[in-house]
Design a protein around this motif. Structure first.
Motif: not given
Ligand SMILES: N[C@@H](CCC[C@H](N)C(=O)O)C(=O)O
Length: 394
Positions: A133-137
């Motif tokens: 999951e990417p660490k940021i949106s």
């Protein structure tokens, strides 16, 4: 509200420290004692250690920091004698301290990143090896990419665990928060980034899974990165474009009306969609430097014939092995370079019979070497450089 913190690298700090000492060598033995250290809420008298000042500037800085409570940010260190380089150290200590406590604001999440650029196409690289999951949106990426209110970048790239036997996976958010399938300049940066994380100096290659499939960058001894970008996709529906195919399912030199003029476009996907233009329908070659890119770029990007939007490349032929390119990127606007774009340009240029299969593409940020080889894969060679490490509030 988002705040930023930038680390001075250890080597830079030491260099600056020694330069300061060289300038003030005569007084170096007399300046051990500080008058006071001011923090956001206290003023404290304290001493600097007598030894190690010359040899271990960072240790010394850490000792200064220890003399004030953790939750306070140091705002200034004044000395009995002024010492320019110690101020530098003190400000780096501020950045080493927990940034979320500055101004007594509630703790905020922090993202660590390394900024890289490939021919001025710049990215924040995030070590995301512990999660798929990417660490940021996407929204946080938009803020970070903003050049006034954030760090500034054309996109954020996440180095993730590999899948299907690959070494790594790469995902990327454009500066508008959209997610493209691939990024040519970005994958060169990603290769240098993971080599740095692995602490390797070898000229090795990586298998990288992307939303456009398998991409293989190879670190070369001369510092350049050569990338096997895979085969181009030409079938109109797969690019995707609603324009009618003109050559074996491909859209080659097809007129597209923008601003009342017919532009002759060739559509190529390098995993992401590209619309390549060498001429309008008057047949004259383009003078790319005089094109109003900011005005016409968005009209192509959002044209109804491109259901997934498009990147658009405007090309001037300088010789059969040399072209000049300007690009309007989907989700990022006018950038200084686009690797997938340069690959699409060589494929389109060959299909339109303007250029040879091995060609130099000059971009505003510098040249890329592109070759469309017999195995139908396109190869791109160019630079990728780290710029700085940082921590940013999210
Ligand atoms: N600059 C990149 C392309 C990045 C993605 C592009 N904006 C898209 O949305 O397709 C490159 O070097 O290829």
């Amino acid at each position: 509200m988002m705040g930023m913190g930038f680390d001075l690298s250890v080597s830079n700090l030491c260099k600056k420290f020694s330069m300061g000492l060289a300038r003030e060598k005569k007084s170096v033995h007399k300046i051990y004692r500080t008058k006071e250290i001011r923090t956001s809420s206290t003023t404290k008298k304290c001493k600097l250690p007598k030894s190690n000042l010359f040899l271990e500037p960072l240790l010394c800085a850490a000792r200064v920091a220890k003399q004030v409570p953790q939750q306070h940010a140091i705002t200034s260190v004044s000395l009995l004698r002024p010492l320019h380089h110690l101020k530098l150290i003190a400000s780096s200590v501020i950045m080493e301290k927990p940034l979320e406590t500055v101004n007594n604001s509630p703790p905020k999440e922090i993202l660590e990143f390394v900024k890289y650029q490939g021919l001025g196409n710049d990215f924040l690289l995030v070590d995301n090896r512990d999660s798929m999951e990417p660490k940021i949106s996407p929204q946080q990426a938009v803020k970070l990419c903003n050049r006034n209110f954030g760090v500034g970048a054309d996109g954020v790239i996440f180095a993730m665990p590999g899948i299907n036997g690959t070494d790594y996976s790469m995902r990327i958010f454009n500066s508008d928060g959209s997610e493209p399938e691939m990024c040519g300049n970005g994958i060169r940066c990603m290769a240098r980034f993971v080599a740095e994380l692995e602490d390797t100096i070898e000229t090795k290659s990586y298998t990288i899974h992307t939303l456009a499939g398998l991409i293989i960058p190879q670190l070369r001894a001369d510092g350049q990165v050569e990338v096997d970008m895979g085969p181009p996709v030409l079938n109109a529906a797969d690019v995707p474009t609603k324009l009618l195919a003109s050559q074996n399912g491909a859209v080659v030199k097809v007129p597209l009306q923008v601003e009342g003029q017919n532009w002759l476009v060739t559509c190529v996907s390098m995993g992401n969609p590209h619309c390549v233009i060498f001429a309008k329908d008057d047949g004259k070659g383009l003078e790319v430097n005089s094109l109003p890119l900011e005005r016409i770029g968005p009209l192509f990007e959002h044209h109804e014939v491109f259901p997934a939007r498009t990147n658009t490349e405007f090309i001037q032929v300088l010789s059969p092995t040399h072209v000049r390119m300007r690009v309007w990127e989907r989700g990022a606007g006018a950038t200084l370079a686009c690797g997938t774009g340069a690959c699409a340009v060589v494929v389109a240029g060959v299909l339109e019979a303007h250029i040879e299969k091995k060609c130099t593409v000059d971009l505003p940020g510098g040249p890329l070497e592109i070759e469309w080889r017999k195995n139908n894969h396109v190869y791109m060679t160019g630079p990728a450089e780290p710029v700085f490490k940082g921590k940013a509030f999210l």
